[in-house]
Design a protein around this motif. Sequence first.
Motif, PDB file in Angstrom:
ATOM      1  N   CYS A 193       0.848  -1.186   0.000  1.00 34.85           N
ATOM      2  CA  CYS A 193       0.000   0.000   0.000  1.00 34.85           C
ATOM      3  C   CYS A 193       0.887   1.241   0.000  1.00 34.85           C
ATOM      4  CB  CYS A 193      -0.936   0.015   1.209  1.00 34.85           C
ATOM      5  SG  CYS A 193      -0.067   0.028   2.796  1.00 34.85           S
ATOM      6  N   GLU A 194       0.326   2.330  -0.481  1.00 30.13           N
ATOM      7  CA  GLU A 194       1.019   3.614  -0.501  1.00 30.13           C
ATOM      8  C   GLU A 194       0.039   4.681  -0.037  1.00 30.13           C
ATOM      9  OE1 GLU A 194       4.540   5.701  -0.856  1.00 30.13           O
ATOM     10  OE2 GLU A 194       4.236   3.574  -1.311  1.00 30.13           O
ATOM     11  N   ASP A 195       0.465   5.481   0.937  1.00 34.59           N
ATOM     12  CA  ASP A 195      -0.393   6.529   1.498  1.00 34.59           C
ATOM     13  C   ASP A 195      -1.746   5.983   1.945  1.00 34.59           C
ATOM     14  OD1 ASP A 195       1.651   8.300   0.855  1.00 34.59           O
ATOM     15  OD2 ASP A 195       0.724   8.895  -1.044  1.00 34.59           O
ATOM     16  N   PRO A 196      -1.793   4.923   2.726  1.00 36.14           N
ATOM     17  CA  PRO A 196      -3.085   4.354   3.128  1.00 36.14           C
ATOM     18  C   PRO A 196      -3.858   5.311   4.030  1.00 36.14           C
ATOM     19  CG  PRO A 196      -1.317   3.373   4.402  1.00 36.14           C
ATOM     20  CD  PRO A 196      -0.656   4.218   3.361  1.00 36.14           C
ATOM     21  N   GLN A 197      -5.158   5.442   3.750  1.00 37.13           N
ATOM     22  CA  GLN A 197      -6.021   6.326   4.520  1.00 37.13           C
ATOM     23  C   GLN A 197      -7.329   5.612   4.840  1.00 37.13           C
ATOM     24  OE1 GLN A 197      -6.524  10.046   2.482  1.00 37.13           O
ATOM     25  NE2 GLN A 197      -4.326  10.455   2.349  1.00 37.13           N
ATOM     26  N   ILE A 198      -7.797   5.789   6.066  1.00 36.60           N
ATOM     27  CA  ILE A 198      -9.014   5.138   6.537  1.00 36.60           C
ATOM     28  C   ILE A 198      -9.844   6.165   7.299  1.00 36.60           C
ATOM     29  CG2 ILE A 198      -9.960   3.256   7.928  1.00 36.60           C
ATOM     30  CD1 ILE A 198      -7.072   2.016   7.781  1.00 36.60           C
ATOM     31  N   TYR A 199     -11.107   6.274   6.961  1.00 37.49           N
ATOM     32  CA  TYR A 199     -12.036   7.108   7.727  1.00 37.49           C
ATOM     33  C   TYR A 199     -12.787   6.213   8.715  1.00 37.49           C
ATOM     34  CZ  TYR A 199     -11.427  11.074   4.551  1.00 37.49           C
ATOM     35  OH  TYR A 199     -10.903  12.126   3.827  1.00 37.49           O
ATOM     36  N   ILE A 200     -12.694   6.542   9.995  1.00 36.60           N
ATOM     37  CA  ILE A 200     -13.440   5.840  11.028  1.00 36.60           C
ATOM     38  C   ILE A 200     -14.219   6.881  11.820  1.00 36.60           C
ATOM     39  CG2 ILE A 200     -13.325   4.337  13.056  1.00 36.60           C
ATOM     40  CD1 ILE A 200     -10.696   3.251  12.035  1.00 36.60           C
ATOM     41  N   ALA A 201     -15.537   6.768  11.781  1.00 31.96           N
ATOM     42  CA  ALA A 201     -16.424   7.741  12.433  1.00 31.96           C
ATOM     43  C   ALA A 201     -16.114   9.161  11.966  1.00 31.96           C
ATOM     44  CB  ALA A 201     -16.321   7.638  13.952  1.00 31.96           C
ATOM     45  N   GLY A 202     -15.747   9.295  10.693  1.00 34.27           N
ATOM     46  CA  GLY A 202     -15.475  10.607  10.118  1.00 34.27           C
ATOM     47  C   GLY A 202     -14.081  11.135  10.341  1.00 34.27           C
ATOM     48  N   ASN A 203     -13.289  10.482  11.194  1.00 39.38           N
ATOM     49  CA  ASN A 203     -11.914  10.923  11.439  1.00 39.38           C
ATOM     50  C   ASN A 203     -10.966  10.157  10.519  1.00 39.38           C
ATOM     51  OD1 ASN A 203     -10.026  12.548  13.135  1.00 39.38           O
ATOM     52  ND2 ASN A 203      -9.208  10.526  13.630  1.00 39.38           N
ATOM     53  N   LEU A 204      -9.987  10.854   9.972  1.00 40.94           N
ATOM     54  CA  LEU A 204      -9.056  10.268   9.010  1.00 40.94           C
ATOM     55  C   LEU A 204      -7.824   9.724   9.721  1.00 40.94           C
ATOM     56  CD1 LEU A 204      -8.263   9.698   6.085  1.00 40.94           C
ATOM     57  CD2 LEU A 204      -7.345  12.034   5.963  1.00 40.94           C
ATOM     58  N   TYR A 205      -7.547   8.427   9.505  1.00 41.45           N
ATOM     59  CA  TYR A 205      -6.374   7.774  10.071  1.00 41.45           C
ATOM     60  C   TYR A 205      -5.478   7.299   8.930  1.00 41.45           C
ATOM     61  CZ  TYR A 205      -9.302   7.464  14.267  1.00 41.45           C
ATOM     62  OH  TYR A 205     -10.108   7.751  15.334  1.00 41.45           O
ATOM     63  N   GLY A 206      -4.168   7.343   9.138  1.00 46.55           N
ATOM     64  CA  GLY A 206      -3.257   6.834   8.124  1.00 46.55           C
ATOM     65  C   GLY A 206      -1.991   7.640   8.030  1.00 46.55           C
ATOM     66  N   ILE A 207      -1.250   7.439   6.914  1.00 43.38           N
ATOM     67  CA  ILE A 207       0.007   8.127   6.705  1.00 43.38           C
ATOM     68  C   ILE A 207       0.016   8.725   5.306  1.00 43.38           C
ATOM     69  CG2 ILE A 207       1.294   6.662   8.317  1.00 43.38           C
ATOM     70  CD1 ILE A 207       2.386   5.142   5.901  1.00 43.38           C
ATOM     71  N   SER A 208       0.930   9.669   5.093  1.00 43.34           N
ATOM     72  CA  SER A 208       1.094  10.320   3.801  1.00 43.34           C
ATOM     73  C   SER A 208       2.583  10.427   3.496  1.00 43.34           C
ATOM     74  CB  SER A 208       0.448  11.716   3.819  1.00 43.34           C
ATOM     75  OG  SER A 208       0.625  12.372   2.582  1.00 43.34           O
ATOM     76  N   GLY A 209       2.948  10.011   2.272  1.00 44.69           N
ATOM     77  CA  GLY A 209       4.352  10.085   1.872  1.00 44.69           C
ATOM     78  C   GLY A 209       5.142   8.831   2.157  1.00 44.69           C
ATOM     79  N   ALA A 210       4.469   7.773   2.563  1.00 44.10           N
ATOM     80  CA  ALA A 210       5.143   6.502   2.850  1.00 44.10           C
ATOM     81  C   ALA A 210       4.144   5.372   2.659  1.00 44.10           C
ATOM     82  CB  ALA A 210       5.709   6.481   4.270  1.00 44.10           C
ATOM     83  N   GLY A 211       4.656   4.151   2.661  1.00 42.20           N
ATOM     84  CA  GLY A 211       3.793   2.995   2.473  1.00 42.20           C
ATOM     85  C   GLY A 211       4.444   1.740   3.002  1.00 42.20           C
ATOM     86  N   ALA A 212       3.925   0.611   2.552  1.00 45.77           N
ATOM     87  CA  ALA A 212       4.449  -0.683   2.973  1.00 45.77           C
ATOM     88  C   ALA A 212       4.477  -1.616   1.774  1.00 45.77           C
ATOM     89  CB  ALA A 212       3.588  -1.282   4.088  1.00 45.77           C
ATOM     90  N   GLY A 213       5.509  -2.444   1.689  1.00 50.26           N
ATOM     91  CA  GLY A 213       5.627  -3.404   0.608  1.00 50.26           C
ATOM     92  C   GLY A 213       4.856  -4.674   0.889  1.00 50.26           C
ATOM     93  N   ASP A 214       4.906  -5.582  -0.051  1.00 48.48           N
ATOM     94  CA  ASP A 214       4.224  -6.860   0.101  1.00 48.48           C
ATOM     95  C   ASP A 214       4.807  -7.615   1.292  1.00 48.48           C
ATOM     96  OD1 ASP A 214       2.542  -8.936  -0.409  1.00 48.48           O
ATOM     97  OD2 ASP A 214       3.754  -9.801  -2.020  1.00 48.48           O
ATOM     98  N   GLY A 215       3.951  -8.050   2.192  1.00 42.16           N
ATOM     99  CA  GLY A 215       4.393  -8.763   3.383  1.00 42.16           C
ATOM    100  C   GLY A 215       4.726  -7.864   4.553  1.00 42.16           C
ATOM    101  N   GLU A 216       4.736  -6.558   4.337  1.00 44.70           N
ATOM    102  CA  GLU A 216       4.989  -5.610   5.424  1.00 44.70           C
ATOM    103  C   GLU A 216       3.658  -5.112   5.993  1.00 44.70           C
ATOM    104  OE1 GLU A 216       9.249  -3.626   4.221  1.00 44.70           O
ATOM    105  OE2 GLU A 216       7.434  -2.643   3.493  1.00 44.70           O
ATOM    106  N   ARG A 217       3.747  -4.431   7.116  1.00 42.24           N
ATOM    107  CA  ARG A 217       2.544  -3.864   7.716  1.00 42.24           C
ATOM    108  C   ARG A 217       2.878  -2.544   8.407  1.00 42.24           C
ATOM    109  NH1 ARG A 217       4.251  -8.072  11.029  1.00 42.24           N
ATOM    110  NH2 ARG A 217       4.377  -7.611  13.276  1.00 42.24           N
ATOM    111  N   ILE A 218       1.883  -1.681   8.480  1.00 43.68           N
ATOM    112  CA  ILE A 218       1.986  -0.396   9.164  1.00 43.68           C
ATOM    113  C   ILE A 218       1.103  -0.460  10.398  1.00 43.68           C
ATOM    114  CG2 ILE A 218       1.527   2.082   9.006  1.00 43.68           C
ATOM    115  CD1 ILE A 218       1.998   1.762   5.939  1.00 43.68           C
ATOM    116  N   VAL A 219       1.653  -0.079  11.530  1.00 41.64           N
ATOM    117  CA  VAL A 219       0.932  -0.168  12.793  1.00 41.64           C
ATOM    118  C   VAL A 219       0.729   1.239  13.356  1.00 41.64           C
ATOM    119  CG1 VAL A 219       0.905  -1.102  15.132  1.00 41.64           C
ATOM    120  CG2 VAL A 219       1.917  -2.438  13.263  1.00 41.64           C
ATOM    121  N   LEU A 220      -0.520   1.587  13.644  1.00 38.78           N
ATOM    122  CA  LEU A 220      -0.873   2.828  14.319  1.00 38.78           C
ATOM    123  C   LEU A 220      -1.373   2.428  15.705  1.00 38.78           C
ATOM    124  CD1 LEU A 220      -2.919   5.756  12.759  1.00 38.78           C
ATOM    125  CD2 LEU A 220      -3.034   5.163  15.174  1.00 38.78           C
ATOM    126  N   ASP A 221      -0.529   2.633  16.694  1.00 35.69           N
ATOM    127  CA  ASP A 221      -0.797   2.166  18.059  1.00 35.69           C
ATOM    128  C   ASP A 221      -1.192   3.357  18.923  1.00 35.69           C
ATOM    129  OD1 ASP A 221      -0.747   1.173  20.658  1.00 35.69           O
ATOM    130  OD2 ASP A 221       0.961  -0.139  20.281  1.00 35.69           O
TER     131      ASP A 221
END
Length: 271
Positions: A193-221
């Motif tokens: 994924c590249e620049d993944p964005q998710i709206y949850i209850a109208g709030n935008l979560y995610g990153i901009s300018g970076a991504g993850a390759g196949d088999g990788e994961r991005i964690v928002l803790d």
Amino acid sequence: MTKGIFYENSQGTQIRFDGANIRVKESDLRDFTWSYSLNHKPNGYGSRLNRFSRPAIEKSIGLSIRGRSREECIEALNALHAATEADITRGKPGRLYLDGQYLICYLGISSKIEAWRGGFHFLEKTLTILVLAPFWYTEVTQAFRAGEVDSSQYGKRYNGRYPYQYGTGYANKILYNDHHSEAPAIITIYGPCEDPQIYIAGNLYGISGAGAGDGERIVLDQLERAIYRVSVKGETTNLFDYRIKTSDQFIPIPSGDVAVQFSGEFGFDVK
């Protein structure tokens, strides 16, 4: 869900407190108190509530430690000590589990041997627990998978020759938070994924300018206030500076049925 009671330290070592060698004698684990502050009324009669809070708190747990010999008893005692001291020396808390729920804590910031019995095959020990966030956590995970794109109520509807609604290209799903209050979350986004964005209850979560390759994961803790990428080999890269800064990435998930929108080009879990 694992039943019973056990401690898992920050390195993944588990010590069970319902086995043959170590058992709980008594504890105040389920006791709790809300702290509060008041503003006194100008006339001197009564007060107004300012706020409730739940700061870090100390609890205690009494353990019975036994063995078929003095050596076996001491071996169990040393294993307990090694597991708890590892957290204290590293400055990383462990988790005390009770019937599938857990406290984030340091187990054994002080300890006292109450009694040796049975020819030193049996002892009773009381441990003081530093609970950083005095709430019992229950983990519930909901998965959202890539390819889940459908039409949207937020799309554009045309009159006349186009009597139907075009979708926005975003999947529209529901996240179920059946707790009575909002809850912090750990959002794990799976590559590629590249620049993944998710709206949850109208709030935008995610990153901009970076991504993850196949088999990788991005964690928002949200518990640790951290955003990072985990490689296929388990190496981590700090992505905090790539967070979407136009919205708050650490707003907890509201209670109830919550609307979720995402492109459908990547999958993610919300814990």
